[in-house]
Scaffold this motif. Structure first.
Motif, short mmCIF file in Angstrom:
data_model
loop_
_atom_site.label_atom_id
_atom_site.label_comp_id
_atom_site.label_asym_id
_atom_site.label_seq_id
_atom_site.Cartn_x
_atom_site.Cartn_y
_atom_site.Cartn_z
N ASN A 6 0.82 -1.23 0.00
CA ASN A 6 0.00 0.00 0.00
C ASN A 6 0.85 1.26 0.00
N LYS A 7 2.04 1.16 -0.60
CA LYS A 7 2.91 2.32 -0.66
C LYS A 7 2.72 3.02 -1.99
N THR A 8 2.93 4.34 -1.96
CA THR A 8 2.80 5.14 -3.17
C THR A 8 4.11 5.85 -3.41
N THR A 9 4.60 5.79 -4.66
CA THR A 9 5.85 6.43 -4.99
C THR A 9 5.65 7.32 -6.19
N SER A 10 6.46 8.36 -6.28
CA SER A 10 6.37 9.28 -7.40
C SER A 10 7.23 8.80 -8.54
N THR A 11 6.83 9.10 -9.78
CA THR A 11 7.63 8.74 -10.94
C THR A 11 8.16 9.99 -11.63
N SER A 12 8.44 11.03 -10.83
CA SER A 12 8.94 12.26 -11.43
C SER A 12 10.37 12.09 -11.90
N SER A 13 10.83 13.00 -12.73
CA SER A 13 12.17 12.92 -13.28
C SER A 13 13.21 13.31 -12.25
N THR A 14 14.48 13.22 -12.66
CA THR A 14 15.57 13.59 -11.78
C THR A 14 15.42 15.04 -11.33
N PRO A 15 15.54 15.32 -10.01
CA PRO A 15 15.32 16.68 -9.53
C PRO A 15 16.26 17.68 -10.18
N SER A 16 15.77 18.87 -10.42
CA SER A 16 16.60 19.96 -10.91
C SER A 16 16.16 21.25 -10.23
N HIS A 17 16.82 22.36 -10.57
CA HIS A 17 16.49 23.62 -9.91
C HIS A 17 15.09 24.08 -10.26
N ASN A 18 14.49 23.51 -11.32
CA ASN A 18 13.13 23.91 -11.71
C ASN A 18 12.05 23.12 -10.99
N ASP A 19 12.44 22.04 -10.30
CA ASP A 19 11.44 21.17 -9.69
C ASP A 19 10.83 21.81 -8.45
N VAL A 20 9.55 21.57 -8.25
CA VAL A 20 8.88 22.02 -7.04
C VAL A 20 9.32 21.13 -5.87
N PRO A 21 9.62 21.70 -4.70
CA PRO A 21 9.97 20.88 -3.54
C PRO A 21 8.84 19.91 -3.20
N ALA A 22 9.19 18.75 -2.68
CA ALA A 22 8.19 17.72 -2.37
C ALA A 22 7.09 18.25 -1.45
N LEU A 23 7.43 19.21 -0.59
CA LEU A 23 6.46 19.77 0.34
C LEU A 23 5.24 20.32 -0.40
N PHE A 24 5.43 20.80 -1.61
CA PHE A 24 4.36 21.46 -2.34
C PHE A 24 3.76 20.58 -3.45
N THR A 25 4.05 19.30 -3.44
CA THR A 25 3.52 18.39 -4.46
C THR A 25 2.37 17.57 -3.87
N PRO A 26 1.43 17.10 -4.71
CA PRO A 26 0.31 16.29 -4.22
C PRO A 26 0.78 14.97 -3.63
N TYR A 27 -0.03 14.41 -2.75
CA TYR A 27 0.28 13.12 -2.11
C TYR A 27 -1.02 12.38 -1.88
N THR A 28 -1.02 11.09 -2.18
CA THR A 28 -2.23 10.28 -2.07
C THR A 28 -2.07 9.22 -0.98
#
Length: 359
Positions: free
Chosen positions: A208-230
């Protein structure tokens, strides 16, 4: 067994049409006519998608497919997952600024694994990252109670009720909206630049774990704090949660919330928090910490709390409640009173506390 989201291609046209047919055959039974569902639906949807899929994928919007299965070579799926749902998002019109979630469907038998929530979250992310839309909107039939419950529980706000003729049937529809929140105006990039293969969520049933499939972090990425979570089918627009705070500000003795509570809690929704908890709210009148605690022991409390929940939802936040019973620690004065934390006497609204045992 794994749930995976992927971008659709033109080769998926008939797959999307088939999912649409299966979903409508179940969800709209008793809403649309049996004659349409049993005789006309199949041709209607295949014709629709064969005409419109090229338009959508040529720049008008995006289609996301949810698949469920196993990659184990011994699986009966032979390394192929089963398509179980899809979402179609259309770019905003120039004069509107709102992306349309034109379709979101999960077929029967797979509605309790988080596929609908994952598709909705992926639609939100795609519109946020690839359009200039300020909100999402969608239409729901008034008689489609499960869909209404699904969207309202995820913070969508009902804005309009209107009548229409849908597939030959007179219907009433609701319009729902969801504001799009952006941090530091992320650049608009091609879909594959931010979501290289499987956009959105991968869920494994066993853990029952959920993981993100976002790309490699860069300076343009939004910090995880501000991303959706299910979590278990409930999607938070970010990771910011306002914890319960005792305020001792209800009307003395009756546990009712006031305009003060409405303003106090709504301010956190206006600040962008994904989830806002109420303060400790007593399930019995003699379970309050102080005579000024909020309560939920009477049906008379419902409307006051409902007004607050509606306000939180209207500003994009989910609502939660901390229920409480103070036991032997009940009936004390609030901390900002003289003689704080001393027992409240009857003339101060106090009562005899009730504990779990005679000790």
């Amino acid at each position: 067994m794994t749930l995976v989201l992927r971008s659709a291609t033109l080769s998926d046209t008939d797959v999307v049409a088939s999912l649409h047919i299966t979903s409508w055959s179940s969800a709209y039974r008793g809403i649309l006519s049996d004659a349409f569902l049993d005789s006309e639906l199949k041709k209607n949807r295949y014709d629709y998608w064969r005409e419109n899929m090229p338009r959508v994928l040529s720049g008008r919007g995006h289609v996301i497919i949810a698949e469920y299965g196993s990659n184990n070579t011994t699986s009966s799926l032979n390394q192929h997952s089963t398509p179980i749902g899809f979402a179609c998002i259309l770019n905003p019109d120039k004069d509107v600024g709102s992306s349309l979630v034109d379709n979101l469907h999960v077929i029967p038998g797979y509605k309790n694994i988080g596929a609908g929530t994952a598709l909705l979250a992926a639609a939100y992310r795609w519109s946020r990252d690839h359009t200039n839309a300020t909100q999402l909107h969608l239409e729901v039939l008034e008689r489609n109670a499960p869909a209404i419950k699904f969207y309202e529980s995820r913070g969508w706000q009902r804005t309009r009720r209107h009548e229409d003729v849908f597939m030959g049937t007179h219907v009433v529809e609701y319009t729902y909206i969801k504001p799009i929140h952006r941090i530091n105006a992320r650049p608009l990039l091609p879909w594959h630049d931010t979501l290289p293969s499987n956009p959105g969520v991968v869920r494994t049933n066993k853990s029952n774990k959920t993981t993100s499939t976002s790309s490699t972090p860069s300076h343009n990425d939004v910090p995880a704090l501000f991303t959706p979570y299910t979590i278990r089918g409930l999607t938070f627009k970010n990771r910011i949660i306002v914890s319960p705070m005792c305020t001792y500000s209800s009307q003395i003795g009756d546990g009712h919330v006031t305009d003060w509570h409405l303003v106090h809690l709504t301010q956190f929704a206006l600040g962008g928090a994904a989830l806002v908890f109420t303060e400790a709210t007593a399930v019995r009148q003699d379970g309050r910490i102080s005579p000024y605690d909020t309560g939920i022991w009477s049906d008379d409390h419902i409307e006051g709390w409902a007004r607050i929940v509606r306000s939180l939802h209207s500003h994009g936040s989910l609502a939660a409640i901390q229920i409480a019973h103070a036991g032997r620690k009940a009936s004390v004065l609030p901390p900002f009173f003289p003689n704080a934390r001393l027992p409240a006497t009857p003339d101060m609204g106090g009562w005899t506390p009730v504990g779990p045992s005679p000790i």
